[in-house]
Write a protein that holds these residues in place. Structure first.
Motif, PDB file in Angstrom:
ATOM      1  N   LYS A 266     -72.803  97.762  16.612  1.00 21.51           N
ATOM      2  CA  LYS A 266     -72.095  98.247  17.801  1.00 21.51           C
ATOM      3  C   LYS A 266     -71.874  97.123  18.804  1.00 21.51           C
ATOM      4  O   LYS A 266     -70.847  97.091  19.499  1.00 21.51           O
ATOM      5  CB  LYS A 266     -72.892  99.371  18.459  1.00 21.51           C
ATOM      6  N   SER A 267     -72.830  96.207  18.903  1.00 18.30           N
ATOM      7  CA  SER A 267     -72.744  95.152  19.924  1.00 18.30           C
ATOM      8  C   SER A 267     -71.624  94.166  19.667  1.00 18.30           C
ATOM      9  O   SER A 267     -71.206  93.450  20.585  1.00 18.30           O
ATOM     10  CB  SER A 267     -74.085  94.405  20.019  1.00 18.30           C
ATOM     11  N   HIS A 268     -71.115  94.087  18.438  1.00 19.05           N
ATOM     12  CA  HIS A 268     -69.992  93.182  18.153  1.00 19.05           C
ATOM     13  C   HIS A 268     -68.661  93.780  18.613  1.00 19.05           C
ATOM     14  O   HIS A 268     -67.704  93.035  18.863  1.00 19.05           O
ATOM     15  CB  HIS A 268     -69.941  92.860  16.659  1.00 19.05           C
ATOM     16  N   LEU A 269     -68.590  95.091  18.720  1.00 15.19           N
ATOM     17  CA  LEU A 269     -67.320  95.755  19.040  1.00 15.19           C
ATOM     18  C   LEU A 269     -66.721  95.326  20.383  1.00 15.19           C
ATOM     19  O   LEU A 269     -65.513  95.070  20.456  1.00 15.19           O
ATOM     20  CB  LEU A 269     -67.505  97.270  18.998  1.00 15.19           C
ATOM     21  N   PRO A 270     -67.503  95.260  21.479  1.00 17.94           N
ATOM     22  CA  PRO A 270     -66.896  94.894  22.766  1.00 17.94           C
ATOM     23  C   PRO A 270     -66.313  93.487  22.804  1.00 17.94           C
ATOM     24  O   PRO A 270     -65.510  93.171  23.691  1.00 17.94           O
ATOM     25  CB  PRO A 270     -68.069  95.025  23.762  1.00 17.94           C
ATOM     26  N   SER A 271     -66.711  92.647  21.852  1.00 15.16           N
ATOM     27  CA  SER A 271     -66.186  91.277  21.809  1.00 15.16           C
ATOM     28  C   SER A 271     -64.851  91.183  21.086  1.00 15.16           C
ATOM     29  O   SER A 271     -64.259  90.107  21.009  1.00 15.16           O
ATOM     30  CB  SER A 271     -67.205  90.347  21.138  1.00 15.16           C
ATOM     31  N   HIS A 272     -64.388  92.300  20.529  1.00 13.20           N
ATOM     32  CA  HIS A 272     -63.081  92.381  19.861  1.00 13.20           C
ATOM     33  C   HIS A 272     -62.912  91.346  18.746  1.00 13.20           C
ATOM     34  O   HIS A 272     -61.962  90.547  18.755  1.00 13.20           O
ATOM     35  CB  HIS A 272     -61.943  92.221  20.878  1.00 13.20           C
ATOM     36  N   PRO A 273     -63.815  91.334  17.751  1.00 15.58           N
ATOM     37  CA  PRO A 273     -63.611  90.424  16.613  1.00 15.58           C
ATOM     38  C   PRO A 273     -62.297  90.742  15.908  1.00 15.58           C
ATOM     39  O   PRO A 273     -62.032  91.885  15.550  1.00 15.58           O
ATOM     40  CB  PRO A 273     -64.815  90.724  15.710  1.00 15.58           C
ATOM     41  N   PHE A 274     -61.495  89.721  15.708  1.00 18.53           N
ATOM     42  CA  PHE A 274     -60.148  89.915  15.181  1.00 18.53           C
ATOM     43  C   PHE A 274     -59.760  88.689  14.379  1.00 18.53           C
ATOM     44  O   PHE A 274     -60.091  87.561  14.750  1.00 18.53           O
ATOM     45  CB  PHE A 274     -59.172  90.107  16.356  1.00 18.53           C
TER      46      PHE A 274
ATOM     47  N   LEU B 226     -64.123  80.482  26.972  1.00 17.37           N
ATOM     48  CA  LEU B 226     -63.241  80.961  25.918  1.00 17.37           C
ATOM     49  C   LEU B 226     -64.026  81.598  24.777  1.00 17.37           C
ATOM     50  O   LEU B 226     -63.654  82.652  24.247  1.00 17.37           O
ATOM     51  CB  LEU B 226     -62.402  79.802  25.372  1.00 17.37           C
ATOM     52  N   SER B 227     -65.110  80.967  24.380  1.00 11.02           N
ATOM     53  CA  SER B 227     -65.873  81.421  23.211  1.00 11.02           C
ATOM     54  C   SER B 227     -67.008  82.371  23.574  1.00 11.02           C
ATOM     55  O   SER B 227     -67.782  82.773  22.693  1.00 11.02           O
ATOM     56  CB  SER B 227     -66.445  80.209  22.459  1.00 11.02           C
ATOM     57  N   ALA B 228     -67.101  82.766  24.833  1.00  8.96           N
ATOM     58  CA  ALA B 228     -68.196  83.632  25.290  1.00  8.96           C
ATOM     59  C   ALA B 228     -68.325  84.935  24.510  1.00  8.96           C
ATOM     60  O   ALA B 228     -69.446  85.396  24.262  1.00  8.96           O
ATOM     61  CB  ALA B 228     -68.047  83.928  26.781  1.00  8.96           C
ATOM     62  N   PRO B 229     -67.216  85.584  24.100  1.00 11.31           N
ATOM     63  CA  PRO B 229     -67.378  86.831  23.340  1.00 11.31           C
ATOM     64  C   PRO B 229     -68.209  86.669  22.068  1.00 11.31           C
ATOM     65  O   PRO B 229     -69.043  87.510  21.747  1.00 11.31           O
ATOM     66  CB  PRO B 229     -65.933  87.240  23.026  1.00 11.31           C
ATOM     67  N   MET B 230     -68.004  85.567  21.347  1.00 13.05           N
ATOM     68  CA  MET B 230     -68.773  85.348  20.132  1.00 13.05           C
ATOM     69  C   MET B 230     -70.222  85.028  20.458  1.00 13.05           C
ATOM     70  O   MET B 230     -71.145  85.492  19.767  1.00 13.05           O
ATOM     71  CB  MET B 230     -68.162  84.226  19.292  1.00 13.05           C
ATOM     72  N   ARG B 231     -70.441  84.233  21.502  1.00  9.46           N
ATOM     73  CA  ARG B 231     -71.812  83.908  21.892  1.00  9.46           C
ATOM     74  C   ARG B 231     -72.587  85.181  22.213  1.00  9.46           C
ATOM     75  O   ARG B 231     -73.737  85.359  21.782  1.00  9.46           O
ATOM     76  CB  ARG B 231     -71.810  82.968  23.096  1.00  9.46           C
ATOM     77  N   THR B 232     -71.952  86.080  22.940  1.00 12.10           N
ATOM     78  CA  THR B 232     -72.603  87.343  23.286  1.00 12.10           C
ATOM     79  C   THR B 232     -72.899  88.161  22.034  1.00 12.10           C
ATOM     80  O   THR B 232     -74.004  88.689  21.868  1.00 12.10           O
ATOM     81  CB  THR B 232     -71.713  88.159  24.236  1.00 12.10           C
ATOM     82  N   ALA B 233     -71.926  88.267  21.141  1.00 15.80           N
ATOM     83  CA  ALA B 233     -72.078  89.099  19.944  1.00 15.80           C
ATOM     84  C   ALA B 233     -73.207  88.606  19.045  1.00 15.80           C
ATOM     85  O   ALA B 233     -73.979  89.409  18.507  1.00 15.80           O
ATOM     86  CB  ALA B 233     -70.766  89.149  19.170  1.00 15.80           C
ATOM     87  N   PHE B 234     -73.315  87.288  18.880  1.00 16.12           N
ATOM     88  CA  PHE B 234     -74.267  86.748  17.918  1.00 16.12           C
ATOM     89  C   PHE B 234     -75.636  86.413  18.503  1.00 16.12           C
ATOM     90  O   PHE B 234     -76.603  86.289  17.744  1.00 16.12           O
ATOM     91  CB  PHE B 234     -73.694  85.495  17.250  1.00 16.12           C
ATOM     92  N   THR B 235     -75.729  86.243  19.801  1.00 12.00           N
ATOM     93  CA  THR B 235     -77.003  85.771  20.358  1.00 12.00           C
ATOM     94  C   THR B 235     -77.709  86.776  21.265  1.00 12.00           C
ATOM     95  O   THR B 235     -78.900  86.619  21.527  1.00 12.00           O
ATOM     96  CB  THR B 235     -76.794  84.467  21.157  1.00 12.00           C
TER      97      THR B 235
END
Length: 272
Positions: free
Chosen positions: A112-120, A86-95
């Motif tokens: 740019k790397s935070h965009l694919p994780s759809h921060p909302f 569930l939390s993988a998008p944030m893990r990818t964006a920050f790490t």
């Protein structure tokens, strides 16, 4: 990294399940938040559910739908494995380290790397500016008054600078205030006013920060400049929307015309 609150959003204290005796409202809300965020990036997923801290039948079904999509057993139970998904998008964006040999390139690629994780952001208890992404960027703070554009900008600069062992707080104070950062920029002589940028656009460079004026000494929005072309900045911004709001709900890549908007530029050169 200085801003590490995101780590708290990547774990739960214990397994949560329908009507579980060990459920906690805080952890169930985190699960419901991530299920809803997943649905925003995947509208047909049927994982959106209320964020009320109650793990009932609706949340169980949303979990099962998520597990089916991810190809894991459809237990309806959120253990460590399911929460990591569930939390993988944030893990990818920050790490995940972005490429770049210099700080400016690192900042641009990290943004740019935070965009694919759809921060909302989410609305929780009728409070906008809430949810895991807002808390991550804002060091645990959330709610209507917590506009998070500067929190996003400083998270990106911190993440990029840390790759080179640099402390972003040598450039600016850790703050959520556009006014505070702009004032420091004026004191240090590293804030270029819009009139100066209009006459000499070469002063703005990728990796710098734009600050949108409300008035000459009042700034209401900020973002990362990732490219300059003629009279426009290409940006990555938090807490914005398609209309360019300073109190939107997402991280977006945008285009801003600095000849038609009052955009000052805070230079990061002293940290490079």
């Amino acid at each position: 990294m200085q801003k590490t609150f995101f780590e708290k959003e990547l774990a739960i204290s214990g397994t949560q399940r329908k009507d579980g005796a060990n459920n906690t409202k805080k952890e169930v809300r985190k699960i419901q938040s991530w299920l809803t965020l997943f649905s925003m990036a995947n509208p047909s997923a049927a994982t959106a559910t209320g964020i009320d801290g109650n793990f009932g039948k609706a949340t169980e079904k949303a979990v099962k739908n998520f597990q089916e999509i991810k190809g894991v057993p459809q237990t309806g139970v959120v253990d460590e494995e399911t929460f990591e998904l569930l939390s993988a998008p944030m893990r990818t964006a920050f790490t995940k380290q972005s490429p770049g040999a210099d700080l400016r390139t690192l900042i641009v690629n990290t943004a740019k790397s935070h965009l694919p994780s759809h921060p909302f952001e989410l609305v929780i208890d009728k409070q906008p500016n809430s949810g895991p992404w807002v808390r991550a960027y804002m060091d645990g703070n959330e709610g209507e008054e917590w506009l998070w554009c500067m929190g996003f900008v400083q998270s990106i600069i911190d993440q990029a600078a840390s790759v080179q062992g640099k402390d972003f707080k040598k450039l600016m104070p850790q703050t959520y205030s556009c006014d505070r950062v702009a004032s420091v920029g004026l004191e240090k002589g590293i804030l270029f006013r819009n009139s100066t940028i209009r006459s000499n656009p070469s002063l703005a460079k990728p990796g710098d920060i734009f600050l949108l004026q409300k008035s000459s000494n009042d700034w209401m929005h900020t973002g990362i400049i990732i490219d300059i072309d003629d009279d426009v900045f290409e940006t990555v911004e938090g807490n914005t929307n398609n209309g360019g709001s300073n109190n939107g709900n997402a991280v977006l890549r945008r285009i801003r015309n600095f000849t038609k908007s009052k955009l000052d530029v805070f230079s990061i050169q002293s940290l490079v």
